[in-house]
Design a protein around this motif. Structure first.
Motif, PDB file in Angstrom:
ATOM      1  N   GLY A  89       0.817  -1.202   0.000  1.00  0.00           N
ATOM      2  CA  GLY A  89       0.000   0.000   0.000  1.00  0.00           C
ATOM      3  C   GLY A  89       0.850   1.251   0.000  1.00  0.00           C
ATOM      4  O   GLY A  89       2.035   1.226  -0.363  1.00  0.00           O
ATOM      5  N   GLY A  90       0.262   2.350   0.435  1.00  0.00           N
ATOM      6  CA  GLY A  90       0.940   3.636   0.406  1.00  0.00           C
ATOM      7  C   GLY A  90       2.117   3.709   1.363  1.00  0.00           C
ATOM      8  O   GLY A  90       2.233   2.918   2.310  1.00  0.00           O
ATOM      9  N   LEU A  91       2.970   4.685   1.116  1.00  0.00           N
ATOM     10  CA  LEU A  91       4.169   4.821   1.934  1.00  0.00           C
ATOM     11  C   LEU A  91       4.594   6.282   1.970  1.00  0.00           C
ATOM     12  O   LEU A  91       4.514   6.995   0.972  1.00  0.00           O
ATOM     13  CB  LEU A  91       5.307   3.979   1.349  1.00  0.00           C
ATOM     14  CG  LEU A  91       6.497   3.713   2.279  1.00  0.00           C
ATOM     15  CD1 LEU A  91       6.103   2.722   3.367  1.00  0.00           C
ATOM     16  CD2 LEU A  91       7.690   3.173   1.486  1.00  0.00           C
ATOM     17  N   ASP A  92       5.042   6.705   3.136  1.00  0.00           N
ATOM     18  CA  ASP A  92       5.626   8.027   3.322  1.00  0.00           C
ATOM     19  C   ASP A  92       7.074   7.822   3.729  1.00  0.00           C
ATOM     20  O   ASP A  92       7.353   7.106   4.703  1.00  0.00           O
ATOM     21  CB  ASP A  92       4.877   8.800   4.402  1.00  0.00           C
ATOM     22  CG  ASP A  92       5.468  10.177   4.619  1.00  0.00           C
ATOM     23  OD1 ASP A  92       5.394  10.995   3.696  1.00  0.00           O
ATOM     24  OD2 ASP A  92       6.005  10.421   5.717  1.00  0.00           O
ATOM     25  N   VAL A  93       8.025   8.406   2.989  1.00  0.00           N
ATOM     26  CA  VAL A  93       9.433   8.225   3.311  1.00  0.00           C
ATOM     27  C   VAL A  93      10.143   9.555   3.445  1.00  0.00           C
ATOM     28  O   VAL A  93       9.838  10.525   2.739  1.00  0.00           O
ATOM     29  CB  VAL A  93      10.162   7.358   2.247  1.00  0.00           C
ATOM     30  CG1 VAL A  93       9.518   5.988   2.119  1.00  0.00           C
ATOM     31  CG2 VAL A  93      10.228   8.047   0.908  1.00  0.00           C
ATOM     32  N   ALA A  94      11.078   9.606   4.375  1.00  0.00           N
ATOM     33  CA  ALA A  94      11.974  10.746   4.551  1.00  0.00           C
ATOM     34  C   ALA A  94      13.399  10.212   4.464  1.00  0.00           C
ATOM     35  O   ALA A  94      13.760   9.270   5.165  1.00  0.00           O
ATOM     36  CB  ALA A  94      11.734  11.421   5.896  1.00  0.00           C
ATOM     37  N   VAL A  95      14.191  10.803   3.593  1.00  0.00           N
ATOM     38  CA  VAL A  95      15.504  10.262   3.248  1.00  0.00           C
ATOM     39  C   VAL A  95      16.615  11.167   3.748  1.00  0.00           C
ATOM     40  O   VAL A  95      16.591  12.387   3.533  1.00  0.00           O
ATOM     41  CB  VAL A  95      15.636  10.092   1.719  1.00  0.00           C
ATOM     42  CG1 VAL A  95      16.991   9.497   1.361  1.00  0.00           C
ATOM     43  CG2 VAL A  95      14.505   9.246   1.159  1.00  0.00           C
ATOM     44  N   THR A  96      17.582  10.564   4.412  1.00  0.00           N
ATOM     45  CA  THR A  96      18.816  11.240   4.787  1.00  0.00           C
ATOM     46  C   THR A  96      19.954  10.480   4.128  1.00  0.00           C
ATOM     47  O   THR A  96      20.109   9.277   4.367  1.00  0.00           O
ATOM     48  CB  THR A  96      19.020  11.253   6.306  1.00  0.00           C
ATOM     49  OG1 THR A  96      17.889  11.862   6.931  1.00  0.00           O
ATOM     50  CG2 THR A  96      20.274  12.018   6.681  1.00  0.00           C
ATOM     51  N   ALA A  97      20.721  11.140   3.304  1.00  0.00           N
ATOM     52  CA  ALA A  97      21.743  10.443   2.523  1.00  0.00           C
ATOM     53  C   ALA A  97      23.139  10.926   2.874  1.00  0.00           C
ATOM     54  O   ALA A  97      23.384  12.128   2.934  1.00  0.00           O
ATOM     55  CB  ALA A  97      21.486  10.625   1.032  1.00  0.00           C
ATOM     56  N   THR A  98      24.053   9.979   3.109  1.00  0.00           N
ATOM     57  CA  THR A  98      25.470  10.308   3.223  1.00  0.00           C
ATOM     58  C   THR A  98      26.272   9.638   2.116  1.00  0.00           C
ATOM     59  O   THR A  98      27.470   9.847   2.021  1.00  0.00           O
ATOM     60  CB  THR A  98      26.037   9.878   4.593  1.00  0.00           C
ATOM     61  OG1 THR A  98      25.881   8.460   4.748  1.00  0.00           O
ATOM     62  CG2 THR A  98      25.333  10.592   5.726  1.00  0.00           C
ATOM     63  N   VAL A  99      25.619   8.816   1.287  1.00  0.00           N
ATOM     64  CA  VAL A  99      26.286   8.264   0.113  1.00  0.00           C
ATOM     65  C   VAL A  99      26.315   9.364  -0.948  1.00  0.00           C
ATOM     66  O   VAL A  99      25.265   9.866  -1.352  1.00  0.00           O
ATOM     67  CB  VAL A  99      25.540   7.034  -0.432  1.00  0.00           C
ATOM     68  CG1 VAL A  99      26.279   6.469  -1.653  1.00  0.00           C
ATOM     69  CG2 VAL A  99      25.402   5.956   0.647  1.00  0.00           C
ATOM     70  N   PRO A 100      27.498   9.786  -1.391  1.00  0.00           N
ATOM     71  CA  PRO A 100      27.570  10.899  -2.348  1.00  0.00           C
ATOM     72  C   PRO A 100      26.770  10.622  -3.616  1.00  0.00           C
ATOM     73  O   PRO A 100      26.849   9.533  -4.194  1.00  0.00           O
ATOM     74  CB  PRO A 100      29.069  11.006  -2.650  1.00  0.00           C
ATOM     75  CG  PRO A 100      29.738  10.381  -1.474  1.00  0.00           C
ATOM     76  CD  PRO A 100      28.830   9.285  -1.021  1.00  0.00           C
ATOM     77  N   LEU A 101      26.004  11.597  -4.050  1.00  0.00           N
ATOM     78  CA  LEU A 101      25.175  11.438  -5.241  1.00  0.00           C
ATOM     79  C   LEU A 101      26.017  11.575  -6.498  1.00  0.00           C
ATOM     80  O   LEU A 101      26.868  12.457  -6.598  1.00  0.00           O
ATOM     81  CB  LEU A 101      24.067  12.500  -5.251  1.00  0.00           C
ATOM     82  CG  LEU A 101      23.140  12.524  -4.036  1.00  0.00           C
ATOM     83  CD1 LEU A 101      22.134  13.656  -4.166  1.00  0.00           C
ATOM     84  CD2 LEU A 101      22.421  11.191  -3.872  1.00  0.00           C
ATOM     85  N   GLY A 102      25.803  10.675  -7.463  1.00  0.00           N
ATOM     86  CA  GLY A 102      26.478  10.776  -8.747  1.00  0.00           C
ATOM     87  C   GLY A 102      27.953  10.467  -8.714  1.00  0.00           C
ATOM     88  O   GLY A 102      28.669  10.750  -9.671  1.00  0.00           O
ATOM     89  N   ALA A 103      28.437   9.872  -7.627  1.00  0.00           N
ATOM     90  CA  ALA A 103      29.871   9.620  -7.488  1.00  0.00           C
ATOM     91  C   ALA A 103      30.276   8.225  -7.921  1.00  0.00           C
ATOM     92  O   ALA A 103      31.428   7.823  -7.754  1.00  0.00           O
ATOM     93  CB  ALA A 103      30.298   9.844  -6.030  1.00  0.00           C
ATOM     94  N   GLY A 104      29.339   7.462  -8.483  1.00  0.00           N
ATOM     95  CA  GLY A 104      29.648   6.101  -8.880  1.00  0.00           C
ATOM     96  C   GLY A 104      29.710   5.142  -7.713  1.00  0.00           C
ATOM     97  O   GLY A 104      30.300   4.059  -7.811  1.00  0.00           O
ATOM     98  N   LEU A 105      29.086   5.509  -6.587  1.00  0.00           N
ATOM     99  CA  LEU A 105      29.114   4.683  -5.380  1.00  0.00           C
ATOM    100  C   LEU A 105      27.737   4.105  -5.059  1.00  0.00           C
ATOM    101  O   LEU A 105      27.468   3.679  -3.939  1.00  0.00           O
ATOM    102  CB  LEU A 105      29.643   5.498  -4.199  1.00  0.00           C
ATOM    103  CG  LEU A 105      31.030   6.115  -4.401  1.00  0.00           C
ATOM    104  CD1 LEU A 105      31.428   6.945  -3.193  1.00  0.00           C
ATOM    105  CD2 LEU A 105      32.076   5.035  -4.679  1.00  0.00           C
ATOM    106  N   SER A 106      26.864   4.101  -6.036  1.00  0.00           N
ATOM    107  CA  SER A 106      25.540   3.467  -5.934  1.00  0.00           C
ATOM    108  C   SER A 106      24.624   4.126  -4.917  1.00  0.00           C
ATOM    109  O   SER A 106      23.946   3.450  -4.139  1.00  0.00           O
ATOM    110  CB  SER A 106      25.673   1.971  -5.628  1.00  0.00           C
ATOM    111  OG  SER A 106      26.151   1.290  -6.746  1.00  0.00           O
ATOM    112  N   SER A 107      24.570   5.444  -4.947  1.00  0.00           N
ATOM    113  CA  SER A 107      23.597   6.132  -4.101  1.00  0.00           C
ATOM    114  C   SER A 107      22.178   5.729  -4.477  1.00  0.00           C
ATOM    115  O   SER A 107      21.295   5.640  -3.610  1.00  0.00           O
ATOM    116  CB  SER A 107      23.764   7.647  -4.235  1.00  0.00           C
ATOM    117  OG  SER A 107      23.608   8.072  -5.585  1.00  0.00           O
ATOM    118  N   SER A 108      21.934   5.463  -5.750  1.00  0.00           N
ATOM    119  CA  SER A 108      20.591   5.060  -6.184  1.00  0.00           C
ATOM    120  C   SER A 108      20.215   3.698  -5.623  1.00  0.00           C
ATOM    121  O   SER A 108      19.096   3.497  -5.129  1.00  0.00           O
ATOM    122  CB  SER A 108      20.503   5.043  -7.709  1.00  0.00           C
ATOM    123  OG  SER A 108      21.471   4.175  -8.266  1.00  0.00           O
TER     124      SER A 108
END
Length: 364
Positions: A89-108
């Motif tokens: 069903g539905g979901l509400d998410v809040a994301v805190t990221a320390t994996v660098p975005l776009g750095a080739g380290l699989s943040s996605s």
């Protein structure tokens, strides 16, 4: 409740996961944390400390390209699980990221896998981690439109501390390979060039298409079954597509390099891995053409300052490189890379030590 999933570094085995190959990633200490709660209204909402605004979409409206941007990775997981017949069903998410975005380290993949664990727990699905990884791959391929293989998600969900994950993408089998560089007086440095890449921009997909075309031209299911001698059969086809032979050559030689690295690790000979990292980078630079000047400079500067070997890691076109460095030379290598970037007029890189860490988990 909160769930956390790590980024990953691929020690070796680049651009072979969609060719039935083997690869050797390990999880990072950096984590993406997702706080999630169920919703009764059939909607998905998401916010992130790294992005402005709130994404709000009905579950039935999740489709290729919708929602756009970073939220597609998370929403796509719900879509994939629902498409597989699971009651989500539905979901509400809040994301805190320390994996660098776009750095080739699989943040996605970190975001996808944290959401997948949250959905599995909150909706009591009881799925195996391999099933969750498959849903994450489908989300990235079909909702986001990035033609990635399954290495990243497997590493994020299945990694254990002090090990690299040997993943056979042909049959899905895995083995934990002992990998603790500090015990051998070594460190793996991750050099983030700060050149941002986006795997859904078409170049990654074009490489995958060439690999699949080469396999089909040879009458093989994947290039995992090919030898270098077999690739001679592509020379006639190459007159029509000049990329096929070098792309296929990278895949075949990279799979062989993974086997060599695993054998060295099993024998406790980590220091001898360096030349194989160098060979991997050269293959990615010349045959696969996914490097960039900043990645090449990072590797060259690291080697010149004492690294045993270095190569780009991840999808390429930017992102990060890794270097295997004696502990006593870490400062020298870091300084040499930063100085080389400054001399070339590039922006300053970020250099960190990567510790083989545990995979995704619930954290509270």
């Amino acid at each position: 409740m909160r769930w956390a999933a790590p980024g990953r570094v691929n020690l070796i085995g680049e651009h072979v996961d969609y060719a039935g190959g083997v690869c050797l990633p390990f999880a990072l200490a950096e984590r993406t944390v997702v706080e999630a709660h169920t919703r009764a209204d059939g909607r998905f909402t998401a916010r992130s400390t790294a992005e402005d605004g709130v994404v709000d979409v009905a579950l039935d409206e999740i489709a290729p390209g919708s929602p756009a941007g970073w939220a597609g990775y998370a929403a796509g997981v719900l879509w994939a699980l629902r498409a597989a017949g699971h009651a989500v069903g539905g979901l509400d998410v809040a994301v805190t990221a320390t994996v660098p975005l776009g750095a080739g380290l699989s943040s996605s993949a970190a975001l996808e896998c944290a959401v997948a664990l949250a959905v599995d727990d909150l909706y009591g699905l009881g799925l195996a981690r391999t099933e969750l990884a498959a849903a994450c791959v489908r989300a990235e391929n079909e909702i986001v439109g990035a033609a990635t293989g399954g290495m990243d998600q497997a590493a994020v969900l299945l990694a254990t501390a002090g090990h690299a994950l040997l993943l056979d993408t042909r049959d899905g089998s895995t083995r934990q390979v002992p990998f603790a560089p500090a015990d051998d007086g070594l460190a793996v440095l991750v050099i983030d060039t700060r050149v941002r890449h986006h795997l859904a921009d078409g170049r990654y997909g074009a490489r995958r298409a060439s690999v699949e075309k080469a396999a089909a031209a040879l009458g093989l299911a994947t290039l995992r079954e090919a030898t270098l001698r077999d690739l001679e059969g592509l020379r006639d086809v190459e007159r029509l597509d000049v990329d096929l032979l070098p792309r296929a050559r990278h895949v075949v030689t990279e799979i062989a390099r993974v086997a060599e690295v695993v054998a060295l690790l099993d024998d406790g000979r980590l220091r001898e891995v360096g030349p194989l990292l160098d060979a991997s980078h050269e293959s990615l630079r010349v045959d696969y053409e996914v490097s960039c000047p900043e990645l090449d400079l990072a590797c060259a500067a690291a080697r010149a300052a004492g690294a045993l070997g270095a190569r780009m890691t991840g999808g390429g076109f930017g992102g990060s490189a890794i270097a295997l460095v004696p502990l006593g030379r870490v400062d020298d290598v870091t300084r040499a890379v930063c100085d080389a970037f400054a001399a070339a007029g590039y922006g300053g890189p970020t250099v960190r030590t990567a510790e083989p860490s545990a995979g995704a988990s619930r954290v509270g």
